[in-house]
Design a protein around this motif. Structure first.
Motif, short mmCIF file in Angstrom:
data_model
loop_
_atom_site.label_atom_id
_atom_site.label_comp_id
_atom_site.label_asym_id
_atom_site.label_seq_id
_atom_site.Cartn_x
_atom_site.Cartn_y
_atom_site.Cartn_z
N LEU A 16 2.43 -2.15 4.75
CA LEU A 16 1.77 -1.83 3.47
C LEU A 16 1.62 -0.32 3.29
N GLY A 17 1.63 0.40 4.41
CA GLY A 17 1.55 1.85 4.33
C GLY A 17 2.88 2.51 4.05
N GLY A 18 3.95 1.70 3.94
CA GLY A 18 5.25 2.26 3.57
C GLY A 18 6.33 2.16 4.62
N ASP A 19 6.00 1.66 5.82
CA ASP A 19 7.00 1.52 6.87
C ASP A 19 7.65 0.15 6.78
N GLY A 20 8.64 0.05 5.87
CA GLY A 20 9.30 -1.23 5.65
C GLY A 20 10.00 -1.76 6.89
N GLU A 21 10.48 -0.86 7.75
CA GLU A 21 11.20 -1.30 8.95
C GLU A 21 10.29 -2.09 9.89
N ALA A 22 8.98 -1.83 9.81
CA ALA A 22 8.06 -2.55 10.69
C ALA A 22 8.04 -4.04 10.37
N PHE A 23 8.50 -4.41 9.18
CA PHE A 23 8.55 -5.83 8.83
C PHE A 23 9.50 -6.57 9.78
N GLY A 24 10.47 -5.83 10.34
CA GLY A 24 11.39 -6.44 11.31
C GLY A 24 10.66 -7.02 12.51
N ILE A 25 9.54 -6.42 12.88
CA ILE A 25 8.76 -6.95 14.01
C ILE A 25 8.22 -8.34 13.66
N ALA A 49 18.40 -21.81 6.67
CA ALA A 49 18.53 -20.35 6.78
C ALA A 49 18.29 -19.70 5.42
N ASP A 50 18.83 -20.30 4.36
CA ASP A 50 18.59 -19.76 3.01
C ASP A 50 17.10 -19.78 2.66
N ALA A 51 16.46 -20.90 2.96
CA ALA A 51 15.03 -21.05 2.62
C ALA A 51 14.19 -20.02 3.38
N VAL A 52 14.51 -19.81 4.65
CA VAL A 52 13.72 -18.86 5.45
C VAL A 52 13.99 -17.43 4.98
N ALA A 53 15.25 -17.12 4.70
CA ALA A 53 15.57 -15.76 4.23
C ALA A 53 14.84 -15.47 2.92
N GLU A 54 14.89 -16.41 1.99
CA GLU A 54 14.18 -16.23 0.71
C GLU A 54 12.68 -16.09 0.94
N SER A 55 12.15 -16.89 1.84
CA SER A 55 10.71 -16.85 2.10
C SER A 55 10.29 -15.50 2.69
N LEU A 56 11.09 -14.98 3.61
CA LEU A 56 10.72 -13.71 4.25
C LEU A 56 10.81 -12.55 3.26
N VAL A 57 11.82 -12.59 2.39
CA VAL A 57 11.92 -11.52 1.38
C VAL A 57 10.73 -11.59 0.43
N ARG A 58 10.38 -12.80 0.02
CA ARG A 58 9.22 -12.95 -0.87
C ARG A 58 7.94 -12.55 -0.16
N ALA A 59 7.84 -12.90 1.11
CA ALA A 59 6.64 -12.52 1.87
C ALA A 59 6.51 -11.00 1.93
N TYR A 60 7.62 -10.33 2.15
CA TYR A 60 7.60 -8.86 2.18
C TYR A 60 7.13 -8.30 0.84
N ARG A 61 7.68 -8.83 -0.22
CA ARG A 61 7.35 -8.29 -1.55
C ARG A 61 5.90 -8.59 -1.94
N HIS A 62 5.35 -9.66 -1.41
CA HIS A 62 3.98 -10.05 -1.78
C HIS A 62 3.01 -9.84 -0.62
N LEU A 63 3.37 -9.00 0.32
CA LEU A 63 2.55 -8.86 1.52
C LEU A 63 1.11 -8.46 1.19
#
Lengths: 184, 213
Positions: A16-25, A49-63
């Motif tokens: 949330l502070g701007g380190d998008g790469e930390a989402f990889g953890i 795999a599609d469902a999880v990929a979509e979910s993780l992208v949405r989770a990132y955007r709505h974190l």
């Protein structure tokens, strides 16, 4: 730099502070379980795999909407569960098509579980699970495969605990009946 | 399928020692436990690189939504306009919009099939650089359905052929203050977005062309 062992709440703050790469953890931490959950729900590894990929992208955007980062796992499973339900709804059924799940090639009904080959065991169990209605399948997988408490399952599904217990009990009955029919 | 013994259910709920079950129930317990172990095997795939690539390609502003920050963003950013009208005026506005959109539907556009219908999206986003729609009909994927504002008046619109039925959707508005996901203020119907924060997706019902007069 946040390390791989940092608590969820710390990693979320970092993202949330701007380190998008930390989402990889967080992906490395929860992806395997989410993929397993989605695969059991959808009966198809590619769709999962599609469902999880979509979910993780949405989770990132709505974190920022995750009210309790200390319970991030529940939140991620909730999003993934919703994606799986949407996927099943698009197929106009809550059930997995049994054609997606290979039938076990058993010689006869007298085999016992112990003598089945590993591939036969997998096919048999996956087919029995796929035959369950989606709600019971979800309850069984969250309880026995993902190892959640009923409280966490309620957070993930939005269902009440007595309802979830009933679904798990009914799922066990159906699975046991299906397995015993083949291996006893 | 018959109900299984409550003692077996209790053992499976870790409320009873399975070692104290009668032999037949112990066998059933072992069978279900073995089946569970089969299901616990992790799928040998990963979507990590795919997800991170998507995040890097479309970096979103991911910020904490404190009250002060929300106020600053609201004051500084373009925003959807919701006009509260008396019911009779709402009906008139809807009829007007429908008439405009029907008139503007290009004759050489995609033709809906029997089980499809035409959906019209319109929103007021002054200052936006781009507006697109993501929803359950495109797997919430970016880059598939862009709205246009050819005359620069801040009113963005697009038409699309969608499968008949109910769809959830959001506008993704890219403006001076970054990217925002915005519910459609004209949708009229909304459902919980499933993220647990009380946010809502817009709801759209597409009627098949075969059912339209």
């Amino acid at each position: 730099m946040v390390n791989d062992g940092a608590p969820d709440i710390e990693v979320v703050a970092r993202v949330l502070g701007g380190d998008g790469e930390a989402f990889g953890i967080l992906i490395r931490r929860y992806e395997p379980g989410l993929l397993r959950f989605a695969t059991r729900m959808l009966g198809n590894p590619d769709a999962a795999a599609d469902a999880v990929a979509e979910s993780l992208v949405r989770a990132y955007r709505h974190l920022a909407q995750c009210r309790d980062p200390g319970r991030l796992r529940s939140w991620l499973y909730r999003i993934t569960g919703n994606r799986c339900r949407s996927h099943l709804a698009r197929r106009h059924t809550n059930d997995i098509s049994l054609s997606d799940v290979p039938a076990p090639a058993l010689a006869d009904g007298s085999d016992t579980w112990a003598v089945l080959e590993r591939g036969e065991q997998v096919a048999l169990v996956e087919r029995a699970l796929a035959a369950l209605p989606a709600e019971k399948r979800e309850a069984f997988v969250l309880k026995h495969v993902e190892g959640m408490s009923y409280e966490e399952m309620a957070t993930v599904t939005g269902a009440r605990i007595p309802t979830l217990k009933m679904r798990v009990h009914r799922a066990r009955e159906a699975l046991l009946a299906a397995l015993e029919e083949v291996v006893r | 399928m018959s109900p299984i013994d409550p003692r077996l259910q209790e053992a499976l709920d870790a409320e009873r020692d399975p070692g104290h079950l009668p032999v037949d129930l112990r066998e059933a317990y072992a069978l279900l436990a073995a089946a569970t172990q089969v299901l616990k095997v992790m799928p040998p795939v990963s979507v990590a690189s795919r997800v991170m690539a998507e995040i890097r390609q479309n970096p979103a502003r991911v910020e904490s939504d404190g009250p002060a920050r929300r106020l600053i963003r609201w004051l500084g950013g373009g925003r959807a306009v919701t006009v509260r009208l008396r019911p009779v005026w709402t009906l008139a506005l809807a009829a007007g919009l429908a008439a405009v959109l029907v008139l503007q539907w290009p004759s050489d556009g995609p033709t809906p099939g029997v089980a499809q219908g035409i959906a019209s999206f319109v929103g007021h986003f002054p200052g936006a650089r781009s507006v697109e729609v993501v929803g359950s009909f495109n797997n919430w994927s970016r880059g598939m359905l862009h709205l246009n504002d050819d005359d620069g008046d801040g009113i963005w619109h697009a038409n699309a052929v969608l499968p008949a039925g109910q769809h959830e959707y959001m506008f993704v508005v890219d403006g001076e203050n970054g990217e925002r996901w915005v519910a459609d203020p004209l949708a009229g119907r909304y459902v919980d977005d499933g993220f647990g924060a009380g946010q809502q997706n817009s709801l759209l019902i597409v009627r098949p062309v075969s059912a339209q007069p």
